[in-house]
Design a protein around this motif. Sequence first.
Motif, PDB file in Angstrom:
ATOM      1  N   ASN A   8      28.223 -29.808  -6.686  1.00  0.00           N
ATOM      2  CA  ASN A   8      27.663 -28.978  -5.625  1.00  0.00           C
ATOM      3  C   ASN A   8      28.724 -28.752  -4.553  1.00  0.00           C
ATOM      4  N   PHE A  10      29.510 -26.322  -0.807  1.00  0.00           N
ATOM      5  CA  PHE A  10      28.967 -25.465   0.243  1.00  0.00           C
ATOM      6  C   PHE A  10      30.095 -24.822   1.049  1.00  0.00           C
ATOM      7  N   HIS A  15      25.262 -22.395  -0.088  1.00  0.00           N
ATOM      8  CA  HIS A  15      25.375 -23.258  -1.270  1.00  0.00           C
ATOM      9  C   HIS A  15      26.019 -22.432  -2.380  1.00  0.00           C
ATOM     10  N   TRP A  18      25.959 -24.927  -7.749  1.00  0.00           N
ATOM     11  CA  TRP A  18      24.653 -25.592  -7.840  1.00  0.00           C
ATOM     12  C   TRP A  18      24.619 -26.505  -9.063  1.00  0.00           C
ATOM     13  N   GLN A  54      30.464 -31.319  -2.310  1.00  0.00           N
ATOM     14  CA  GLN A  54      29.433 -32.100  -1.624  1.00  0.00           C
ATOM     15  C   GLN A  54      28.993 -33.285  -2.475  1.00  0.00           C
TER      16      GLN A  54
END
Length: 231
Positions: A8, A10, A15, A18, A54
């Motif tokens: 993930n 950002f 975002h 995914w 992330q």
Amino acid sequence: MLTIKGLNQFYGQSHTLWDLDMEVVEGQCTCLMGRNGVGKTTLLQCVMGLLSAQSGEINYMGQNIASFAAEKRAPLGIGYVPQGRQIFPLLTVEENLRIGLPMRGDNSRQVPDFIYELFPVLKQMLHRRGGDLSGGQQQQLAIGRALVINPKLLILDEPTEGIQPNVVAEIGDIIRRLNQEIGLTVLLVEQKLPFARKVTDRFCILDRGRQVASGDMSALDDKLVKEYLTV
């Protein structure tokens, strides 16, 4: 060789990747595909440590490198040719190539001869400034610079972008030679479908930051092309 699990990423509140899973098989050439803005370059930059993820894993040769600083990744044997080439325009061809030498593990201070065999034009223009080369020559220089580190995995972000057709064909032949004759594992982003079909063994399609399809290049059918690749 490269396995990405649950990645993930950002940009601020946006975002971009995914829970992304992806695998690059050792010894093969894999094409990362998708329309503009779906996260292809972002994924490559996460692999290289230029963007931080992330969460998730980036496993390279059995080691999770997700937390490694960018400067620690090239010495592991990952060569990277960014979109737009990003050579040093005021340095000579030779100086551009020599930049990668400290990343090698053998303390060599000489540019390997095979790079000049792959790209004879670089030897001819060794003392020309990088900014004086044509777009195709700059792309060859960028690939040569990545090869200087003696990588096990070569990552290329749109290597045919803005390149004249005859040089595109040359670059395709060189990628296949590196993959088939030397055994170099290759991951590339490519928009030109005929080039991708000719050069690569496998494909992975991204859409809105997620992997939506992958497999042998022979399985890339008209339905997938229409749904995820045509503009």
